[in-house]
Design a protein around this motif. Structure first.
Motif, PDB file in Angstrom:
ATOM      1  N   ARG A 209      41.967 -30.645  50.895  1.00  0.00           N
ATOM      2  CA  ARG A 209      40.789 -31.392  50.521  1.00  0.00           C
ATOM      3  C   ARG A 209      40.902 -32.859  50.063  1.00  0.00           C
ATOM      4  O   ARG A 209      40.100 -33.690  50.599  1.00  0.00           O
ATOM      5  CB  ARG A 209      40.203 -30.623  49.409  1.00  0.00           C
ATOM      6  N   LEU A 210      42.091 -33.272  49.266  1.00  0.00           N
ATOM      7  CA  LEU A 210      42.148 -34.424  48.894  1.00  0.00           C
ATOM      8  C   LEU A 210      42.290 -35.692  50.003  1.00  0.00           C
ATOM      9  O   LEU A 210      41.583 -36.580  49.957  1.00  0.00           O
ATOM     10  CB  LEU A 210      43.211 -34.651  47.820  1.00  0.00           C
ATOM     11  N   GLU A 211      42.795 -35.164  51.239  1.00  0.00           N
ATOM     12  CA  GLU A 211      43.391 -35.966  52.141  1.00  0.00           C
ATOM     13  C   GLU A 211      41.891 -36.384  52.934  1.00  0.00           C
ATOM     14  O   GLU A 211      41.695 -37.173  53.382  1.00  0.00           O
ATOM     15  CB  GLU A 211      44.448 -35.464  53.094  1.00  0.00           C
ATOM     16  N   VAL A 212      41.081 -35.252  53.222  1.00  0.00           N
ATOM     17  CA  VAL A 212      39.902 -35.356  53.788  1.00  0.00           C
ATOM     18  C   VAL A 212      39.114 -36.181  53.245  1.00  0.00           C
ATOM     19  O   VAL A 212      38.534 -37.028  53.666  1.00  0.00           O
ATOM     20  CB  VAL A 212      39.144 -33.731  53.912  1.00  0.00           C
ATOM     21  N   GLU A 213      38.945 -35.944  51.689  1.00  0.00           N
ATOM     22  CA  GLU A 213      38.131 -36.977  50.773  1.00  0.00           C
ATOM     23  C   GLU A 213      38.673 -38.390  51.016  1.00  0.00           C
ATOM     24  O   GLU A 213      37.677 -39.261  51.101  1.00  0.00           O
ATOM     25  CB  GLU A 213      38.310 -36.290  49.477  1.00  0.00           C
ATOM     26  N   TYR A 214      39.798 -38.550  51.173  1.00  0.00           N
ATOM     27  CA  TYR A 214      40.390 -39.955  51.098  1.00  0.00           C
ATOM     28  C   TYR A 214      40.039 -40.610  52.522  1.00  0.00           C
ATOM     29  O   TYR A 214      39.652 -41.771  52.336  1.00  0.00           O
ATOM     30  CB  TYR A 214      41.974 -40.033  50.882  1.00  0.00           C
ATOM     31  N   VAL A 215      39.966 -39.902  53.332  1.00  0.00           N
ATOM     32  CA  VAL A 215      39.540 -40.427  54.920  1.00  0.00           C
ATOM     33  C   VAL A 215      38.260 -40.949  54.890  1.00  0.00           C
ATOM     34  O   VAL A 215      37.430 -41.830  55.290  1.00  0.00           O
ATOM     35  CB  VAL A 215      39.997 -39.517  55.989  1.00  0.00           C
ATOM     36  N   ARG A 216      37.294 -39.829  54.221  1.00  0.00           N
ATOM     37  CA  ARG A 216      35.951 -39.869  54.320  1.00  0.00           C
ATOM     38  C   ARG A 216      35.356 -40.923  53.236  1.00  0.00           C
ATOM     39  O   ARG A 216      34.179 -41.550  53.274  1.00  0.00           O
ATOM     40  CB  ARG A 216      35.156 -38.384  54.145  1.00  0.00           C
ATOM     41  N   GLY A 217      36.105 -40.946  52.062  1.00  0.00           N
ATOM     42  CA  GLY A 217      35.745 -41.657  50.942  1.00  0.00           C
ATOM     43  C   GLY A 217      34.714 -41.177  50.031  1.00  0.00           C
ATOM     44  O   GLY A 217      34.257 -41.819  49.076  1.00  0.00           O
ATOM     45  N   VAL A 218      34.255 -39.724  50.422  1.00  0.00           N
ATOM     46  CA  VAL A 218      33.481 -39.080  49.536  1.00  0.00           C
ATOM     47  C   VAL A 218      33.932 -37.648  49.118  1.00  0.00           C
ATOM     48  O   VAL A 218      34.824 -37.093  50.018  1.00  0.00           O
ATOM     49  CB  VAL A 218      32.130 -39.233  50.110  1.00  0.00           C
ATOM     50  N   GLY A 219      33.466 -37.177  48.080  1.00  0.00           N
ATOM     51  CA  GLY A 219      33.729 -35.707  47.911  1.00  0.00           C
ATOM     52  C   GLY A 219      33.554 -34.933  49.011  1.00  0.00           C
ATOM     53  O   GLY A 219      32.426 -35.024  49.644  1.00  0.00           O
ATOM     54  N   SER A 220      34.282 -33.854  49.212  1.00  0.00           N
ATOM     55  CA  SER A 220      34.088 -33.049  50.372  1.00  0.00           C
ATOM     56  C   SER A 220      34.256 -31.448  50.231  1.00  0.00           C
ATOM     57  O   SER A 220      34.177 -30.752  50.855  1.00  0.00           O
ATOM     58  CB  SER A 220      35.060 -33.363  51.446  1.00  0.00           C
ATOM     59  N   ALA A 221      34.236 -31.113  48.640  1.00  0.00           N
ATOM     60  CA  ALA A 221      34.256 -29.785  48.392  1.00  0.00           C
ATOM     61  C   ALA A 221      33.243 -28.842  48.923  1.00  0.00           C
ATOM     62  O   ALA A 221      33.337 -27.682  49.783  1.00  0.00           O
ATOM     63  CB  ALA A 221      34.420 -29.476  46.899  1.00  0.00           C
ATOM     64  N   GLY A 222      31.978 -29.229  48.932  1.00  0.00           N
ATOM     65  CA  GLY A 222      30.670 -28.817  49.333  1.00  0.00           C
ATOM     66  C   GLY A 222      31.010 -28.567  51.019  1.00  0.00           C
ATOM     67  O   GLY A 222      30.672 -27.304  51.394  1.00  0.00           O
ATOM     68  N   VAL A 223      31.120 -29.600  51.807  1.00  0.00           N
ATOM     69  CA  VAL A 223      31.292 -29.119  53.028  1.00  0.00           C
ATOM     70  C   VAL A 223      32.334 -28.300  53.652  1.00  0.00           C
ATOM     71  O   VAL A 223      32.211 -27.735  54.596  1.00  0.00           O
ATOM     72  CB  VAL A 223      31.496 -30.605  53.843  1.00  0.00           C
TER      73      VAL A 223
ATOM     74  N   ALA B 293      36.040 -32.884  62.083  1.00  0.00           N
ATOM     75  CA  ALA B 293      36.838 -33.575  63.035  1.00  0.00           C
ATOM     76  C   ALA B 293      38.304 -34.137  62.051  1.00  0.00           C
ATOM     77  O   ALA B 293      39.256 -33.928  62.804  1.00  0.00           O
ATOM     78  CB  ALA B 293      36.092 -34.956  63.198  1.00  0.00           C
ATOM     79  N   ILE B 294      37.963 -34.381  60.736  1.00  0.00           N
ATOM     80  CA  ILE B 294      39.394 -34.722  60.117  1.00  0.00           C
ATOM     81  C   ILE B 294      40.427 -33.562  60.200  1.00  0.00           C
ATOM     82  O   ILE B 294      41.475 -33.577  60.531  1.00  0.00           O
ATOM     83  CB  ILE B 294      39.172 -35.261  58.861  1.00  0.00           C
ATOM     84  N   ILE B 295      39.905 -32.395  59.885  1.00  0.00           N
ATOM     85  CA  ILE B 295      40.687 -31.008  59.566  1.00  0.00           C
ATOM     86  C   ILE B 295      41.145 -30.892  61.053  1.00  0.00           C
ATOM     87  O   ILE B 295      42.351 -30.311  61.252  1.00  0.00           O
ATOM     88  CB  ILE B 295      39.881 -29.881  59.202  1.00  0.00           C
ATOM     89  N   ALA B 296      40.490 -30.850  62.139  1.00  0.00           N
ATOM     90  CA  ALA B 296      40.569 -30.711  63.358  1.00  0.00           C
ATOM     91  C   ALA B 296      42.037 -31.433  63.861  1.00  0.00           C
ATOM     92  O   ALA B 296      42.888 -30.699  64.469  1.00  0.00           O
ATOM     93  CB  ALA B 296      39.815 -30.624  64.708  1.00  0.00           C
ATOM     94  N   TYR B 297      41.995 -32.570  63.675  1.00  0.00           N
ATOM     95  CA  TYR B 297      43.148 -33.417  64.119  1.00  0.00           C
ATOM     96  C   TYR B 297      44.421 -33.348  63.244  1.00  0.00           C
ATOM     97  O   TYR B 297      45.418 -33.683  63.298  1.00  0.00           O
ATOM     98  CB  TYR B 297      42.507 -35.085  64.151  1.00  0.00           C
ATOM     99  N   ARG B 298      44.047 -33.277  61.763  1.00  0.00           N
ATOM    100  CA  ARG B 298      45.425 -33.232  60.945  1.00  0.00           C
ATOM    101  C   ARG B 298      45.673 -31.821  60.254  1.00  0.00           C
ATOM    102  O   ARG B 298      46.388 -32.075  59.437  1.00  0.00           O
ATOM    103  CB  ARG B 298      44.797 -34.139  59.919  1.00  0.00           C
ATOM    104  N   GLN B 299      45.118 -30.855  60.913  1.00  0.00           N
ATOM    105  CA  GLN B 299      45.355 -29.798  60.297  1.00  0.00           C
ATOM    106  C   GLN B 299      47.013 -29.459  60.448  1.00  0.00           C
ATOM    107  O   GLN B 299      47.535 -29.773  61.201  1.00  0.00           O
ATOM    108  CB  GLN B 299      44.924 -28.613  61.015  1.00  0.00           C
ATOM    109  N   PRO B 300      47.531 -28.774  59.532  1.00  0.00           N
ATOM    110  CA  PRO B 300      46.974 -28.214  58.053  1.00  0.00           C
ATOM    111  C   PRO B 300      46.774 -29.581  57.088  1.00  0.00           C
ATOM    112  O   PRO B 300      47.727 -30.366  57.052  1.00  0.00           O
ATOM    113  CB  PRO B 300      48.036 -27.239  57.656  1.00  0.00           C
ATOM    114  N   ILE B 301      45.661 -29.588  56.499  1.00  0.00           N
ATOM    115  CA  ILE B 301      45.447 -30.671  55.641  1.00  0.00           C
ATOM    116  C   ILE B 301      44.752 -30.276  54.512  1.00  0.00           C
ATOM    117  O   ILE B 301      43.905 -29.338  54.252  1.00  0.00           O
ATOM    118  CB  ILE B 301      44.606 -31.585  56.489  1.00  0.00           C
TER     119      ILE B 301
END
Lengths: 275, 185
Positions: free
Chosen positions: B105-119, B95-103
């Motif tokens: 990994r670090l920004e995705v992690e900031y919004v979610r508050g958790v590490g996101s490399a795996g997903v 959802a974050i990537i769809a709305y804020r692309q191009p984005i």
């Protein structure tokens, strides 16, 4: 706009009541924070920081050291909260264009909430789409070019092998659909109707009438997993090989409907970390 | 052989959505407009004759899909391919990537508050997102965006099918919306 911190005199005198949260249930610090705020119906634009900080710290006290990444995420948020709490205590110039120390946190929480909302919508679109099927598709076979295979065979070897061959029955290559002997949908219906009566039921009890056929066990288990994934029921097992309970969503423990999955299985992030 | 039949044959034989100009390649007598006409005719034809499938616009193309109400019947067969659904964390990151692309990994992690490399890796493996460039910052981080598969997976025609900000109930409506791609500048 955010109100000034002075306007929100914080009383954390009544914080003493046991405030237990299961940390594993949350997808991260923002999720936990949002839960604490919603549960107590705090105004998100006027969060009582001291109280929330204490509750947050209490909640993460038991956090394990097994998953350092995830512990780090919660600790980082704890540090942020403590810093905001300290800033709120400091006198600030009145004229200030100065932002409320909580502003960035509020912005993040709202953004997170919006993402959660979009996520729920995406989930619905995904479910709708999954109810429509395109024509079946079969992966084309890989072909190795003949020229890549060196020949190193004598005619005698060839004859020996050729004589030993029994021709296999021609394989039926037709695309055929075969129904399962026991349908998972039936099992799902069974589970839901039993749960509607009883609220919760042991896995073993569901199988009792079908002892003769292990397929019933398999399909009942799969149906249970599927229903849990659809967030229709909650699964509970105290420890491996212990009694497995199927629990009606309405009877499930607090907020179980929110993330039944995350409580049982590691998310892919957590999987990645343990690699 | 009329245009409608040719278009129908091509759609029937295809396992992925086809764009009108792709369908037009089937015959010299066809062009995009004639294909569009034929598609419209086919769609109303399927609707009137109450077929179990209809013609659906997906990811900018067209595809024959069964109607949703037949899902319970098809679910009883093992050989009907089942799409696997995404986990909550994967959907959040998507959802974050769809709305804020191009984005990155670090920004995705900031919004979610958790590490996101795996997903993010999972989403890449499933070809729902792809690397679309590199950011300006330190180490020139990889930037991600959504793919046509993303649209297909959710049955969207285009990225505009995502919920618009004014449909979102959250109080952000009157505030600056950090989520919107156009505000990224």
């Amino acid at each position: 706009m955010l109100r000034s911190p002075a306007a929100s005199a914080e009383r954390d005198t009544d914080f003493g009541a046991a405030f237990l949260v299961e940390i594993d249930r949350f997808q991260g610090p923002l999720d936990l924070l949002m839960h604490l705020i919603r549960r107590q119906e705090f105004d998100i634009f006027d969060i009582p920081i001291a109280r929330i900080t204490d509750q947050f710290l209490a909640a993460i006290r038991g956090i394990g050291t097994t998953d350092l990444d995830s512990a780090g995420e919660f600790l980082e948020m704890a540090a942020t909260l403590v810093r905001i709490k300290a800033q709120m205590l400091l006198p600030r110039p009145i004229d200030a264009e100065d932002e409320d120390p909580r502003a960035e946190l509020v912005r993040r929480l709202l953004e997170y909430e919006q993402i959660r909302d979009i996520t729920a919508r995406l989930e619905r679109s995904e479910a709708d789409r999954s109810r429509r099927h395109a024509k079946g598709w079969v992966q084309p076979r890989q072909r190795t070019p003949d020229s890549d295979l060196p020949l190193d065979t004598t005619i005698t070897e060839f004859l020996e092998v050729a004589c030993g061959i029994t021709l296999p029955e021609p394989i039926d290559t037709d695309h055929r659909v075969t129904p399962r002997t026991v349908s998972m949908e039936e099992k799902a219906t069974l589970i839901l109707s039993r749960l509607a009566d009883e609220g919760r039921i042991e896995f073993a009890r569901l199988l009792a009438p079908f002892r003769h056929d292990p397929m019933h066990g398999v399909m009942t288990f799969l149906a249970g997993l599927e229903l849990s994934r659809r967030r229709a029921i909650h699964l509970q097992q105290a420890r491996p090989f212990h009694t497995l309970w199927f629990i009606d969503r309405a009877d499930a423990p607090l907020e179980a409907d929110q993330e039944p999955f995350a409580t049982m299985y590691p998310t892919s992030d957590e999987e990645a970390r343990t690699r | 052989m009329n245009a409608e039949q040719i278009v129908e044959a091509v759609l029937f034989a295809s396992d992925a959505p086809l764009r009108a100009e792709e369908i037009a390649r089937a015959d010299e007598t066809l062009d995009e407009d004639r294909v569009e006409d034929a598609l419209r005719a086919l769609r109303s034809h399927y609707l009137e004759s109450t077929r179990a499938f209809d013609l659906v616009e997906v990811a900018g193309g067209y595809q024959l899909l069964t109607r949703p109400e037949f899902a319970p019947y098809l679910d009883r067969f093992d050989t009907v391919p089942r799409t696997s659904r995404l986990s909550r964390p994967a959907l959040e990151a998507l959802a974050i990537i769809a709305y804020r692309q191009p984005i990155g990994r670090l920004e995705v992690e900031y919004v979610r508050g958790v590490g996101s490399a795996g997903v993010i890796r999972t989403l890449q493996d499933r070809e729902l997102i792809e690397v679309v460039g590199r950011g300006e910052g330190l180490g020139r981080p990889l930037l991600y965006g959504t793919t046509p598969r993303f649209l297909e997976h959710f049955g969207f025609q285009s990225i505009d099918d995502l919920p618009h900000p004014e449909e979102l109930p959250v109080v952000l409506r009157d505030r600056s919306l950090p989520l919107l791609p156009e505000e990224e500048g």
